[in-house]
Design an enzyme around this catalytic site. Structure first.
Site, PDB file in Angstrom:
ATOM      1  N   GLU A 122       0.900   1.316  -0.560  1.00  0.00           N
ATOM      2  CA  GLU A 122       0.082   1.088  -1.747  1.00  0.00           C
ATOM      3  C   GLU A 122       0.969   0.937  -2.979  1.00  0.00           C
ATOM      4  OE1 GLU A 122      -2.891   4.140  -2.204  1.00  0.00           O
ATOM      5  OE2 GLU A 122      -3.694   3.807  -0.191  1.00  0.00           O
ATOM      6  N   GLU A 189      -8.250  -4.090  -2.400  1.00  0.00           N
ATOM      7  CA  GLU A 189      -9.393  -3.182  -2.254  1.00  0.00           C
ATOM      8  C   GLU A 189     -10.205  -3.115  -3.549  1.00  0.00           C
ATOM      9  OE1 GLU A 189      -8.478   0.565  -0.412  1.00  0.00           O
ATOM     10  OE2 GLU A 189     -10.456   1.403  -0.846  1.00  0.00           O
TER      11      GLU A 189
HETATM   12  O1  KIV Z   1      -6.634   3.875   4.869  1.00  0.00           O
HETATM   13  C1  KIV Z   1      -7.395   2.915   5.006  1.00  0.00           C
HETATM   14  O2  KIV Z   1      -8.351   2.947   5.816  1.00  0.00           O
HETATM   15  C2  KIV Z   1      -7.155   1.736   4.197  1.00  0.00           C
HETATM   16  C3  KIV Z   1      -8.214   0.669   4.205  1.00  0.00           C
HETATM   17  C4  KIV Z   1      -9.360   1.114   3.376  1.00  0.00           C
HETATM   18  C5  KIV Z   1      -7.682  -0.638   3.790  1.00  0.00           C
HETATM   19  O3  KIV Z   1      -6.177   1.641   3.550  1.00  0.00           O
END
Ligand code: KIV
Length: 271
Positions: A122, A189
């Site tokens: 991220e 997201e």
């Molecule tokens: O951790 C997760 O499930 C994610 C998705 C929401 C993309 O990063």
């Protein structure tokens, strides 16, 4: 003549070709062997061992508490159930933000100990050095921008991101930078669909959306949400494909009734 069946594995190269041909990419989360086996056999392109395991599997409020060891446990269970899909694993909070060396060490542990095929991280410019170092080691990296749940305490809310110009511009800038750095794909997201469209059209790598609308190259959902196992999470972007909460509750209640009444086991169900 070979008797083993030929399985064409999904690779990062295959995903790139799918974007070029306009074929949409399907992606779901899995955290254990049995679920991964079902999802893989159903034909999904990408399985994400998401740090959402922290919420879905462990019952935490956020994704922050899950550890690298726990992610490796989930990822190795998933990998054992998969024959075809590309398996991507989230680097958990605290395993890569410190510095690029730490990020690489965490990534190498995931790749060696789980057998997964790629990692997801991220963030944008802030983590560029780490992304580059991981890519230099030959590990494919998927980016993740927009609502990044590991930063929930900075955002303060799970509301839609990048509705203001400055944040939308940063997101476009970061997307291009992740592409240039060599990320093979990007998750967006919970951002406006118009912004996701601009990003998907301005980068050559596949853009996978969750709450990012229809103009991207693929979609990802948390499997427990779309299967209706989790019946409390109801954001607008979620489509429920089953109500397993209801089905499982009925099955368990039926079992309890049969045990209490002495109906189970019957003559044929004993030795
Ligand atoms: O951790 C997760 O499930 C994610 C998705 C929401 C993309 O990063």
């Amino acid at each position: 003549m070979s008797t083993t069946k030929e399985i064409k594995r999904v690779t990062t190269h295959v995903l790139h070709e799918m974007k070029q041909k306009g074929v949409k990419i399907s992606m779901l989360t899995a955290y254990d062997f049995s679920m991964a086996k079902i999802i893989d056999a159903a034909g999904i392109d990408v399985i994400l061992v998401g740090d959402s395991a922290s919420n879905v599997m462990a019952g935490h409020e956020t994704t922050l508490p899950i550890t690298l060891d726990q992610m490796i446990y989930h990822a190795s269970s998933v990998v054992r159930g998969v024959e075809r899909s590309l398996v991507v694993v989230d680097l958990p909070f605290g395993s890569y933000q410190g510095n690029s060396k730490e990020a690489l060490i965490s990534t190498i542990r995931i790749m060696k100990e789980s057998g997964a095929h790629a990692v997801k991280m991220e963030g944008g410019e802030e983590i560029l050095e780490s992304i580059k170092r991981i890519l230099t080691a030959g590990v494919p990296v998927m980016g993740h921008l927009g609502l990044t749940p590991q930063s929930i305490y900075k955002f303060g809310t799970y509301a839609v991101r990048a509705t203001e110009n400055w944040e939308a511009e940063k997101l476009i800038h970061d997307s291009k930078m992740l592409e240039e750095a060599g990320c093979f794909a990007l998750v967006l997201e919970k951002i406006p669909s118009g912004l996701a469209k601009i990003v998907a059209e301005s980068v050559s790598i596949p853009v996978i959306g969750i709450g990012a609308g229809m103009h991207v190259d693929g979609q990802v959902l948390v499997s427990h949400d779309m299967l209706g196992i989790n019946n409390e999470f109801k954001p607008r972007f979620l489509r429920k494909y089953a109500d397993l909460y209801e089905i499982m509750t009925e099955a368990v209640q039926h079992y309890i009734k049969d045990v209490k009444s002495g109906d189970f086991p019957n003559e044929k169900e004993q030795y």
